[in-house]
Design an enzyme around this catalytic site. Structure first.
Site, PDB file in Angstrom:
ATOM      1  N   TYR A  40       0.831  -1.208   0.000  1.00 28.41           N
ATOM      2  CA  TYR A  40       0.000   0.000   0.000  1.00 28.41           C
ATOM      3  C   TYR A  40       0.865   1.258   0.000  1.00 28.41           C
ATOM      4  CZ  TYR A  40      -3.061   3.622   1.941  1.00 28.41           C
ATOM      5  OH  TYR A  40      -3.734   4.796   2.166  1.00 28.41           O
ATOM      6  N   MET A  41       1.899   1.282   0.851  1.00 31.01           N
ATOM      7  CA  MET A  41       2.762   2.458   0.917  1.00 31.01           C
ATOM      8  C   MET A  41       3.540   2.647  -0.382  1.00 31.01           C
ATOM      9  SD  MET A  41       2.120   3.910   3.726  1.00 31.01           S
ATOM     10  CE  MET A  41       1.307   3.515   5.288  1.00 31.01           C
TER      11      MET A  41
END
Length: 209
Positions: A125-126
């Protein structure tokens, strides 16, 4: 000054839309289904059906800013992270550019600067957030990128910080994020800026300049 809210049905998105309505800030809530649309219609809010994985162009008609607060969510896999948080954000940037929008306000994440330092399950996600932020910064669209810390459901305090050192922690309430976004939307002079956002002691006006 109508702003298209991408991800309006999310927890931050709904709170932002309620604040914007209360402040008489024109907006259009973009949602994926008629079931999601019902919440906005019940409150007299303008909404449009569109999908980050499908037809999207029409949602921008009559809007001059876009707020991206969409997310694939914790119950999905890396495939949706790529399609929503990365490719969806990039599609929105392309449309903002082609339609000449005045700003793209992106809700990113505090750890997006260094995805490998995030908890292992959050690294995809990051990484998607970092790539989407970098794409936006190089797309030629005026932007503001807001990077909240770990999100909580605490009530709004109206007080924020812009660094972990200042805040003393890495958390921020979704309500404070929504309030900060309302301030950003109403401050068109802020362009090509990035801000971390955490719970703190300053008002958005004092912290985000």
């Amino acid at each position: 000054m109508t702003i298209l809210v991408v991800g309006a049905n999310g927890q931050i998105g709904r709170q932002f839309c309620q604040l914007a309505q209360d402040a008489a800030v024109p907006f259009r809530a973009m949602v994926r289904s008629t079931e999601q649309q019902a919440w906005f219609r019940e409150r007299g809010m303008d909404s449009v059906l569109a999908d980050l994985e499908g037809d999207l162009d029409h949602a921008f008609d009559g809007c001059d800013q876009v707020l991206f607060t969409a997310g694939s969510g914790p119950r999905t896999g890396p495939d949706k992270t790529l399609l929503i948080d990365l490719h969806g954000a990039m599609r929105v940037a392309d449309l903002a550019k082609s339609k000449g929008l005045s700003r793209y306000i992106m809700v990113s994440a505090l750890r997006a600067d260094d995805p490998l330092r995030a908890p292992e399950k959050l690294r995809p996600y990051m990484a998607a957030k970092k790539a989407a932020d970098d794409y936006l910064k190089n797309r030629g669209v005026p932007y503001v990128i807001l990077k909240p810390g770990r999100l909580t459901d605490d009530p709004a305090t109206g007080r924020v910080a812009t660094s972990v050192k200042e805040a003393g922690d890495n958390v921020v309430s979704r309500a404070n994020v929504a309030a900060a976004l309302l301030y950003l939307v109403r401050t068109p002079s802020l362009v090509n800026r990035e801000f971390a956002l955490l719970d703190g002691t300053r008002t958005p006006e004092e912290a985000l300049f």
